[in-house]
Design a protein around this motif. Structure first.
Motif, mmCIF file in Angstrom:
data_model
loop_
_atom_site.group_PDB
_atom_site.id
_atom_site.type_symbol
_atom_site.label_atom_id
_atom_site.label_comp_id
_atom_site.label_asym_id
_atom_site.label_seq_id
_atom_site.Cartn_x
_atom_site.Cartn_y
_atom_site.Cartn_z
ATOM 1 N N PHE A 40 0.876 -1.171 0.000
ATOM 2 C CA PHE A 40 0.000 0.000 0.000
ATOM 3 C C PHE A 40 0.912 1.218 0.000
ATOM 4 N N ALA A 41 1.003 1.878 -1.152
ATOM 5 C CA ALA A 41 2.043 2.874 -1.396
ATOM 6 C C ALA A 41 2.094 4.005 -0.369
ATOM 7 N N PRO A 42 0.960 4.605 0.023
ATOM 8 C CA PRO A 42 1.057 5.730 0.971
ATOM 9 C C PRO A 42 1.734 5.355 2.285
ATOM 10 N N ILE A 43 1.439 4.165 2.812
ATOM 11 C CA ILE A 43 2.057 3.771 4.081
ATOM 12 C C ILE A 43 3.513 3.369 3.860
ATOM 13 N N LEU A 44 3.794 2.658 2.770
ATOM 14 C CA LEU A 44 5.184 2.305 2.475
ATOM 15 C C LEU A 44 6.036 3.561 2.377
ATOM 16 N N GLU A 45 5.503 4.587 1.724
ATOM 17 C CA GLU A 45 6.272 5.823 1.577
ATOM 18 C C GLU A 45 6.486 6.517 2.916
ATOM 19 N N ASP A 46 5.583 6.308 3.861
ATOM 20 C CA ASP A 46 5.817 6.823 5.220
ATOM 21 C C ASP A 46 7.060 6.169 5.828
ATOM 22 N N TYR A 47 7.215 4.881 5.599
ATOM 23 C CA TYR A 47 8.393 4.170 6.104
ATOM 24 C C TYR A 47 9.665 4.655 5.398
ATOM 25 N N ILE A 48 9.571 4.898 4.090
ATOM 26 C CA ILE A 48 10.726 5.411 3.360
ATOM 27 C C ILE A 48 11.128 6.780 3.900
ATOM 28 N N ALA A 49 10.134 7.620 4.158
ATOM 29 C CA ALA A 49 10.415 8.932 4.717
ATOM 30 C C ALA A 49 11.024 8.818 6.112
ATOM 31 N N LYS A 50 10.576 7.843 6.889
ATOM 32 C CA LYS A 50 11.122 7.638 8.240
ATOM 33 C C LYS A 50 12.615 7.334 8.186
ATOM 34 N N TYR A 51 13.017 6.513 7.230
ATOM 35 C CA TYR A 51 14.418 6.098 7.160
ATOM 36 C C TYR A 51 15.274 7.020 6.307
ATOM 37 N N GLY A 52 14.656 7.778 5.377
ATOM 38 C CA GLY A 52 15.479 8.582 4.483
ATOM 39 C C GLY A 52 14.997 9.983 4.192
ATOM 40 N N LYS A 55 13.137 13.414 0.510
ATOM 41 C CA LYS A 55 13.928 13.281 -0.715
ATOM 42 C C LYS A 55 13.978 11.828 -1.175
ATOM 43 N N SER A 56 14.090 10.911 -0.225
ATOM 44 C CA SER A 56 14.150 9.488 -0.578
ATOM 45 C C SER A 56 12.845 9.011 -1.194
ATOM 46 N N VAL A 57 11.730 9.570 -0.739
ATOM 47 C CA VAL A 57 10.433 9.206 -1.325
ATOM 48 C C VAL A 57 10.395 9.612 -2.787
ATOM 49 N N ASP A 58 10.867 10.829 -3.087
ATOM 50 C CA ASP A 58 10.891 11.287 -4.471
ATOM 51 C C ASP A 58 11.823 10.415 -5.311
ATOM 52 N N VAL A 138 18.588 -1.896 -6.686
ATOM 53 C CA VAL A 138 18.770 -0.447 -6.823
ATOM 54 C C VAL A 138 20.261 -0.124 -6.768
ATOM 55 N N GLY A 139 20.754 0.611 -7.760
ATOM 56 C CA GLY A 139 22.186 0.861 -7.840
ATOM 57 C C GLY A 139 22.681 1.958 -6.920
ATOM 58 N N LYS A 140 21.873 2.988 -6.669
ATOM 59 C CA LYS A 140 22.285 4.126 -5.846
ATOM 60 C C LYS A 140 22.313 3.701 -4.383
ATOM 61 N N GLU A 141 23.510 3.703 -3.779
ATOM 62 C CA GLU A 141 23.675 3.080 -2.464
ATOM 63 C C GLU A 141 22.811 3.709 -1.388
ATOM 64 N N ASP A 142 22.786 5.042 -1.276
ATOM 65 C CA ASP A 142 22.029 5.640 -0.177
ATOM 66 C C ASP A 142 20.540 5.367 -0.318
ATOM 67 N N LEU A 143 20.024 5.392 -1.547
ATOM 68 C CA LEU A 143 18.611 5.067 -1.751
ATOM 69 C C LEU A 143 18.363 3.590 -1.461
ATOM 70 N N ARG A 144 19.275 2.736 -1.918
ATOM 71 C CA ARG A 144 19.099 1.296 -1.694
ATOM 72 C C ARG A 144 19.031 0.976 -0.207
ATOM 73 N N ARG A 145 19.949 1.524 0.579
ATOM 74 C CA ARG A 145 19.975 1.219 2.004
ATOM 75 C C ARG A 145 18.715 1.714 2.702
ATOM 76 N N VAL A 146 18.244 2.898 2.330
ATOM 77 C CA VAL A 146 16.995 3.428 2.898
ATOM 78 C C VAL A 146 15.819 2.541 2.504
ATOM 79 N N LEU A 147 15.749 2.199 1.224
ATOM 80 C CA LEU A 147 14.624 1.424 0.722
ATOM 81 C C LEU A 147 14.591 0.028 1.336
ATOM 82 N N ILE A 148 15.750 -0.601 1.498
ATOM 83 C CA ILE A 148 15.811 -1.929 2.104
ATOM 84 C C ILE A 148 15.261 -1.885 3.529
ATOM 85 N N ARG A 149 15.749 -0.931 4.329
ATOM 86 C CA ARG A 149 15.255 -0.823 5.710
ATOM 87 C C ARG A 149 13.749 -0.560 5.725
ATOM 88 N N ALA A 150 13.295 0.313 4.839
ATOM 89 C CA ALA A 150 11.882 0.699 4.838
ATOM 90 C C ALA A 150 10.970 -0.459 4.449
#
Length: 509
Positions: A40-52, A55-58, A138-150
């Motif tokens: 469910f994208a809106p809640i998943l993006e909340d988790y992405i924002a929590k970890y990154g 900017k990470s959501v975008d 995901v190739g971009k390391e900072d995005l990958r690490r945020v996304l994995i945790r989220a």
């Protein structure tokens, strides 16, 4: 909400699915090792924002829209002429069940999936969320690490109330062994996840080309000038710390990586041309790499499950390993050593059977070993490292039984519900040493392969009715092998689940 009676659950008192009818006749639980879910994208993006942060959501939205690697969605931005000129690979499209809207909602809503799981004939399912399969690449390391945790935290939280029947995989990246170790530790120890999803391969830049044509100045060159790292053979990293950590945490590894975009699976126009066989191809590459680099020798307790590729490739690879070892092991390979040619015998045979034309141009004995055999037979001009003649050395293979012992226990093969080639895994008359491979049931519900999730177990049971599988094979496929895969090294895996409950009832009965 009203739905057709063919899709109503038992809870509604309407209709029992064919798959539930099959399951209700069994005295053992059914375990699905591959059910796809949608976030469910809106809640998943909340988790992405929590970890990154925002900017990470975008960045995540942009990455999802672009796709990755050879599955890039830029294909849609190109004209047919540009696609052909760039050899842009046709990416997947229309991958979800949409006309069957109830199933679409089911794999999107944890509570509905939990309620309807029995309709598919399943007691317990391992879930492969769609974004999780994307995140590890995901190739971009900072995005990958945020996304994995989220994604791991999100799935751990939303499925925790339904742990008696559902467990999501943890997405684990392997761009470096240390990254894999850190994320596996976090997912298992902090989040309580029990199954890991690793990439089957990663594309790495070819160093000599990248130095000459830096990607920031030559993106088109960088796109094509890469090699495939399968974490074993020829890898630039030592992944033993990661394999050791998986064994230490008693966590099984699964892989669900694509082979689309590889050589013959790179059509610019046909998704089906690219799709057929690609999971098997990617899985075979990883299995060969782990075997030949000696990973299964050094870590006999490591368990790896290959999803969606079926079991036919696993049977073929096992037979190929045996056949190739018999002809190319460290001793047998000497049969092809050009230094062992009997020059006198060869010269005499040329003289005796070559005829006048050959005899006239034969020259002396040295000419036979040099030019007489032709330029194409140039093995004498290719010196070999004596210590590298045995390609099976790292795997430690001294006899055929060693191949069995470093292949069969370690590898499990996920086969979709309607895949008739699953019979190859159970064909002890054909498989070397009479072995049965560890094929397990992987329905692939939630993707286009399954237009109706209530039919999956019934589809597999039809293979018993056709004589392709025995009832014992069926039990191994849907219960014994998946149970051993998940609980064999982690006896508490199914504690408190519907699997444990059903086994207790069966034992009492």
């Amino acid at each position: 909400m009203s739905v057709s009676s063919s899709h109503l659950s038992l809870k509604d008192g309407k209709k029992t699915s064919r798959s539930r009818v099959v399951r209700d006749k069994l005295d053992y639980p059914v375990i699905d090792t591959d059910l796809h879910t949608i976030e469910f994208a809106p809640i998943l993006e909340d988790y992405i924002a929590k970890y990154g942060g925002a900017k990470s959501v975008d960045e995540f939205r942009d990455a999802i829209n672009r796709g990755f690697g050879y599955l890039s969605n830029e294909w849609y931005e190109l004209t047919p002429e540009q696609r052909a000129a760039q050899r842009s690979v046709r990416p997947p499209w229309w991958a979800l069940p949409t006309k069957n809207t109830l199933d679409l909602a089911t794999v999107s809503l944890p509570s509905l999936l939990h309620e309807r799981l029995g309709e598919s004939g399943t007691d317990y399912a391992v879930l492969f969320p769609n974004v999780s399969t994307f995140a590890t690449h995901v190739g971009k390391e900072d995005l990958r690490r945020v996304l994995i945790r989220a994604v791991n935290a999100y799935h751990a939280d939303v499925y925790r109330p339904y742990a008696d029947r559902l467990t999501p995989v943890a997405a684990i990246p392997l761009h470096t062994p240390q990254e894999g170790v850190e994320e596996l530790e976090f997912a298992v120890r902090e989040l309580g996840l029990k199954v890991a999803l690793i990439p089957g391969n990663l594309r790495r830049p070819i160093r000599s080309v990248a130095e000459k044509y830096p990607s920031r100045h030559h993106p088109d060159v960088a796109r094509h000038a890469n090699w495939l790292d399968t974490f074993g053979v020829d890898s630039e990293h030592n992944y033993d710390p990661f394999w050791a950590k998986a064994v230490e945490l008693r966590t099984v590894l699964t892989t669900h990586s694509a082979g689309m975009g590889w050589t013959s699976r790179s059509s610019v126009s046909s998704y089906m041309y690219n799709h057929i066989g690609h999971f098997a191809s990617a899985s075979e590459a990883l299995a060969k790499s782990l075997f030949f680099s000696g990973v299964t020798r050094r870590f006999p307790d490591l368990r790896v499950g290959f999803l969606e590729g079926g079991a036919a490739w696993g049977a073929t690879l096992f037979a190929d390993l045996v056949g190739h070892w018999e002809k190319r092991n460290g001793r047998a390979v000497q049969n092809y050593n050009p230094d062992l040619i009997d020059a006198k015998l060869l010269y005499a045979l040329y003289q005796q059977y070559g005829g006048e034309e050959v005899a006239a141009r034969l020259g002396d004995i040295n000419a036979v070993l040099g030019g007489a055999l032709g330029v194409s037979n140039n093995s004498r001009r290719q010196p070999q490292d004596a210590g590298a003649l045995d390609d099976f050395a790292a795997a430690g293979i001294e006899r055929i039984e060693d191949i069995r012992d470093r292949y069969v226990p370690n590898f499990y093969f996920g086969s979709e519900a309607d895949d008739p080639t699953i019979a190859y895994a159970f064909n002890t008359k054909v498989n070397p040493l009479g072995v049965q491979l560890n094929a397990f049931w992987a329905s692939d519900s939630g993707h286009w392969d399954v237009p109706d999730l209530t039919e999956v177990l019934a589809d597999t049971w039809s293979l018993v009715e056709r004589g392709a599988l025995t009832e014992a094979n069926f039990r191994d496929l849907v219960f014994t092998h998946p149970y051993n895969f998940f609980a064999g090294k982690n006896p508490g895996f199914f504690a408190g689940t519907a699997v444990e409950q059903k086994l207790r009832k069966s034992k009492a009965a």
